[in-house]
Design a protein around this motif. Structure first.
Motif, short mmCIF file in Angstrom:
data_model
loop_
_atom_site.label_atom_id
_atom_site.label_comp_id
_atom_site.label_asym_id
_atom_site.label_seq_id
_atom_site.Cartn_x
_atom_site.Cartn_y
_atom_site.Cartn_z
N GLN A 1 0.95 -1.00 -0.27
CA GLN A 1 -0.38 0.31 0.08
C GLN A 1 0.19 1.27 -0.48
N ILE A 2 1.92 1.11 0.90
CA ILE A 2 2.87 2.05 1.40
C ILE A 2 3.46 2.55 -0.56
N ALA A 3 4.22 1.97 -1.04
CA ALA A 3 4.18 2.00 -2.73
C ALA A 3 3.25 2.20 -3.83
N SER A 4 2.02 1.33 -3.02
CA SER A 4 1.25 2.04 -4.56
C SER A 4 0.70 3.43 -3.73
N GLU A 5 1.06 3.87 -2.58
CA GLU A 5 0.59 5.26 -2.40
C GLU A 5 1.10 6.39 -2.91
N ALA A 6 2.58 5.75 -3.10
CA ALA A 6 3.85 6.80 -3.35
C ALA A 6 3.38 6.92 -4.96
N ALA A 7 3.09 5.54 -5.92
CA ALA A 7 2.85 5.73 -7.07
C ALA A 7 2.19 6.57 -8.40
N LEU A 8 0.65 7.65 -6.87
CA LEU A 8 -0.40 8.24 -7.84
C LEU A 8 0.39 9.11 -7.66
N ASP A 9 1.59 8.98 -7.51
CA ASP A 9 2.60 10.64 -7.82
C ASP A 9 3.34 11.13 -9.09
N THR A 10 2.96 9.78 -9.45
CA THR A 10 3.51 9.19 -11.23
C THR A 10 3.24 9.81 -11.47
N PRO A 11 4.35 11.24 -13.03
CA PRO A 11 3.53 12.60 -13.38
C PRO A 11 3.12 11.65 -14.58
N GLN A 12 2.07 12.65 -15.83
CA GLN A 12 2.10 12.52 -17.12
C GLN A 12 2.23 11.52 -17.86
#
Length: 396
Positions: free
Chosen positions: A274-285
């Motif tokens: 979940q920690i990794a997945s939450e951080a992944a949401l900041d991935t730029p377009q």
């Protein structure tokens, strides 16, 4: 001797993974295998997701809330709103992969003996989830002739009975790569409302839409709020298959309260993932733009290459990263096993997924395979060369 359950006996093998022992044997012989059978992207996982785990200073790896971290669900809701899916954090349950979300959905809306209608071919594990839930799949066949477009609504109505609880849809489609149009989604919405059915939409490939075509979510139709259930996952979007993080989304509070009981029974989704997945949401377009460009190129290479092979018919996908190819063979299972056991071209071969396992109707798709274009361009070109030679040799 104690007996295995009928449910266990009826649980189907995965058409994607059942050939693994033959692949392992081929590898032990020193053969290089181009794996076209499984949707494991080779695109690099966003660095932010990896760093979030590497640099974490957690001292006690504890449970999370059964619905998942509130911070993650809040960020997920913001992501969905950007994609015309207006949901709140309390309308999301984080799951251990999209698979668990599908199991929660089936457990929440069906009883043993109930029926769900699914356009086929469909993601093979739907067969397994239905078997585990005691649910009967009522298939409605789509055709390679029109790229596996949605069958006529009249065909759906012919199959609806008092036991029908839901229509399950994968959009974009696995294994077909078909991307449903806005009109098709609206047609499904109308039939769900008319017959008081749920629509369970598996939208894990949402980001993978090609040729400027837009993905239309079942969750974006306001009047369907009480009928729509969405399944999602980080596996494909961020090339994070091993994280095993997905989610179940619905505005129907009775569905979510029921699904929460299943979530509580399994305690919680994995913390580090979940920690990794939450951080992944900041991935730029820009990340997604590059990924879409890469997969569009791969798709074009694969489809153009397959179309040049004599006797091969292929549907051109508009989304995801799969296609269904019809081969000039009688039995694709036999051909796929032969590729691993007996064939080699300069000590190389390929691995494909026989498509019969993506159908519920017996003896359907016997000469079809699913191909995942998750390999680098030069490897795809080589795999196509090998397939052409293999077909000629097999048919001798």
């Amino acid at each position: 001797m104690p007996k295995i359950s009928n449910k266990g006996r009826n649980m189907p093998e995965s058409p994607i993974r059942k050939l693994v022992p033959y692949a392992e044997a081929a590898t032990r012989k020193g053969r290089n295998i181009y794996q076209l059978n499984i949707g494991q992207p080779d695109i690099k996982t966003p660095q932010a997701a990896l760093d979030a785990v590497k640099t974490n200073d957690i001292e006690v790896l504890s449970y999370s809330h059964s619905a998942g971290f509130e911070s993650y669900r809040t960020k997920l809701a913001a992501y969905y709103k950007k994609n015309d899916i207006p949901v709140n954090a309390d309308e999301i349950i984080v799951t251990t992969g999209g698979s668990e979300a599908l199991m929660f959905a089936m457990g929440s809306i069906t009883d043993p003996g109930d029926e769900v209608i699914i356009p086929e071919p469909f993601y093979a594990n739907y067969n397994g989830f239905a078997t585990a839930s005691g649910v009967n799949i009522v298939p409605i066949k789509s055709s390679i002739e029109n790229n596996f477009a949605l069958p006529p609504i009249s065909k759906f109505e012919e199959l609806i009975s008092e036991k029908t609880k839901a229509i399950i849809l994968c959009n974009p489609g696995n294994p077909t790569g078909y991307l449903y149009t806005k009109e098709e989604i609206e047609q499904l919405a109308e039939i769900a409302l008319k017959h008081d059915l749920f629509i369970v939409a598996d939208e894990v490939y949402r980001e993978f839409a090609y040729d400027g075509v837009k993905h239309h979510s079942i969750m974006s139709i306001p009047k369907l709020a009480q009928n729509a259930i969405m399944v999602d996952s980080v596996s494909k979007r961020y090339s994070m298959c091993g994280a095993r993080i997905g989610c179940l989304v619905s505005k129907n509070q009775e569905v979510m309260k029921t699904a929460m009981k299943f979530a509580q029974a399994r305690l919680s989704p994995p913390t580090f993932a979940q920690i990794a997945s939450e951080a992944a949401l900041d991935t730029p377009q820009e990340y997604f733009d590059e990924v879409i460009e890469e997969y569009t190129t791969r798709r074009n290479i694969l489809i153009e290459g397959l179309e040049k092979i004599e006797g091969v018919k292929v549907a051109k996908p508009k989304g995801a990263f799969y296609c269904i190819a019809e081969l000039p063979v009688e039995n694709a299972d036999d051909f796929a096993q032969w590729l691993l056991e007996e064939f080699e071209m300069d000590n190389e071969t390929i691995m494909v997924a026989p498509a019969a396992g993506f159908y519920s109707t017996p003896n359907t798709g016997l000469n079809q395979v699913r191909i995942a274009y998750v390999l680098k361009k030069e490897n795809l070109i080589r795999a196509i060369e090998i397939l052409e030679v293999a077909l000629k040799q097999y048919n001798k």
